[in-house]
Every structure is written in structure tokens, then in C-alpha cells.
Write a protein that holds these residues in place. Structure first.
Motif, PDB file in Angstrom:
ATOM      1  N   VAL A  55       0.867  -1.181   0.000  1.00 17.16           N
ATOM      2  CA  VAL A  55       0.000   0.000   0.000  1.00 17.16           C
ATOM      3  C   VAL A  55       0.902   1.227   0.000  1.00 17.16           C
ATOM      4  O   VAL A  55       1.809   1.334   0.828  1.00 17.16           O
ATOM      5  CB  VAL A  55      -0.913   0.009   1.245  1.00 17.16           C
ATOM      6  N   GLU A  56       0.673   2.122  -0.928  1.00 15.03           N
ATOM      7  CA  GLU A  56       1.458   3.353  -0.996  1.00 15.03           C
ATOM      8  C   GLU A  56       0.550   4.533  -0.682  1.00 15.03           C
ATOM      9  O   GLU A  56      -0.588   4.590  -1.144  1.00 15.03           O
ATOM     10  CB  GLU A  56       2.077   3.512  -2.376  1.00 15.03           C
ATOM     11  N   PHE A  57       1.064   5.444   0.139  1.00 14.98           N
ATOM     12  CA  PHE A  57       0.274   6.624   0.491  1.00 14.98           C
ATOM     13  C   PHE A  57       1.203   7.776   0.820  1.00 14.98           C
ATOM     14  O   PHE A  57       2.403   7.580   1.056  1.00 14.98           O
ATOM     15  CB  PHE A  57      -0.673   6.334   1.660  1.00 14.98           C
ATOM     16  N   CYS A  58       0.657   8.946   0.829  1.00 12.74           N
ATOM     17  CA  CYS A  58       1.420  10.155   1.149  1.00 12.74           C
ATOM     18  C   CYS A  58       0.696  10.887   2.265  1.00 12.74           C
ATOM     19  O   CYS A  58      -0.527  11.069   2.208  1.00 12.74           O
ATOM     20  CB  CYS A  58       1.544  11.052  -0.081  1.00 12.74           C
ATOM     21  N   THR A  59       1.435  11.270   3.297  1.00 12.02           N
ATOM     22  CA  THR A  59       0.823  12.024   4.395  1.00 12.02           C
ATOM     23  C   THR A  59       0.631  13.478   3.969  1.00 12.02           C
ATOM     24  O   THR A  59       1.341  13.991   3.112  1.00 12.02           O
ATOM     25  CB  THR A  59       1.706  11.965   5.656  1.00 12.02           C
ATOM     26  N   GLY A  60      -0.318  14.132   4.592  1.00 11.42           N
ATOM     27  CA  GLY A  60      -0.612  15.520   4.273  1.00 11.42           C
ATOM     28  C   GLY A  60       0.243  16.481   5.072  1.00 11.42           C
ATOM     29  O   GLY A  60       1.171  16.092   5.786  1.00 11.42           O
ATOM     30  N   ASP A  61      -0.069  17.759   4.949  1.00  9.26           N
ATOM     31  CA  ASP A  61       0.611  18.788   5.731  1.00  9.26           C
ATOM     32  C   ASP A  61       0.126  18.728   7.177  1.00  9.26           C
ATOM     33  O   ASP A  61      -0.879  18.102   7.484  1.00  9.26           O
ATOM     34  CB  ASP A  61       0.300  20.179   5.163  1.00  9.26           C
ATOM     35  N   TYR A  62       0.847  19.435   8.055  1.00  9.19           N
ATOM     36  CA  TYR A  62       0.376  19.595   9.422  1.00  9.19           C
ATOM     37  C   TYR A  62      -0.935  20.371   9.410  1.00  9.19           C
ATOM     38  O   TYR A  62      -1.101  21.327   8.647  1.00  9.19           O
ATOM     39  CB  TYR A  62       1.381  20.391  10.263  1.00  9.19           C
ATOM     40  N   ALA A  63      -1.862  19.983  10.278  1.00  5.64           N
ATOM     41  CA  ALA A  63      -3.090  20.759  10.444  1.00  5.64           C
ATOM     42  C   ALA A  63      -2.749  22.023  11.231  1.00  5.64           C
ATOM     43  O   ALA A  63      -1.758  22.068  11.961  1.00  5.64           O
ATOM     44  CB  ALA A  63      -4.126  19.925  11.199  1.00  5.64           C
ATOM     45  N   LYS A  64      -3.585  23.066  11.100  1.00  6.02           N
ATOM     46  CA  LYS A  64      -3.314  24.335  11.801  1.00  6.02           C
ATOM     47  C   LYS A  64      -3.216  24.125  13.309  1.00  6.02           C
ATOM     48  O   LYS A  64      -2.381  24.734  13.977  1.00  6.02           O
ATOM     49  CB  LYS A  64      -4.413  25.350  11.483  1.00  6.02           C
TER      50      LYS A  64
END
Length: 81
Positions: A55-64
Motif C-alpha cells: 500500500v502506498e500513500f502520502c501524508t498531508g501537511d500539518y493541520a493548523k
């Protein structure tokens, strides 16, 4: 992509079972994950499964809210220095 060796050892229990691993993931980073299972047999040997689908995935940016928490911690540490 770099392979990161991880080892999760869990006691074999009767099915159904869930083994949860906890990893601290970095923001904006691509990851590839595959798993194997191992069941200890009566003779002491382990029956090891093949690797799962990757499974390949990318994490998002930090939340505010997380950025605000990091800033608060940084300000507390800077105040002590």
C-alpha cells in the motif's frame, strides 16, 4: 523511496486477532507498507505468510491546530533557555 526495516513481534493468539503498530509519520512524505504474518506452530517453528499487497500513500501537511501546538511548545522551550 527508502526501505525502512521494522520488526513487530506479537504473541500468536487464536483468530480473530488484530495487531496494531504505531509509527510516527512525517508530514508530506511518501510511504510504502506491506505486512507479513507469522504463526508459531506446535513444533516451535513459525509458519510465515507471503508479503501482502504493498500500500502506498502520502501524508498531508500539518493541520493548523498541530502547528499551533508546535509553536506553543517551541515558545515554552525558548522561554526556559
Amino acid at each position: 523511496t527508502q526501505d525502512v526495516p521494522t520488526k513487530l513481534v506479537a504473541k500468536a493468539v487464536p483468530l480473530p486477532m488484530t495487531v496494531r503498530g504505531h509509527w510516527f509519520l512525517s508530514p508530506r512524505t511518501e510511504y510504502s507498507v506491506a505486512v507479513q504474518t507469522a504463526v508459531k506452530q506446535s513444533d516451535g517453528e513459525y509458519l510465515v505468510s507471503g508479503w501482502s499487497e504493498t500500500v502506498e500513500f502520502c501524508t498531508g501537511d500539518y493541520a493548523k491546530e498541530h502547528l499551533a501546538q508546535l509553536q506553543e511548545k517551541a515558545e515554552l522551550i525558548a522561554g526556559r533557555m
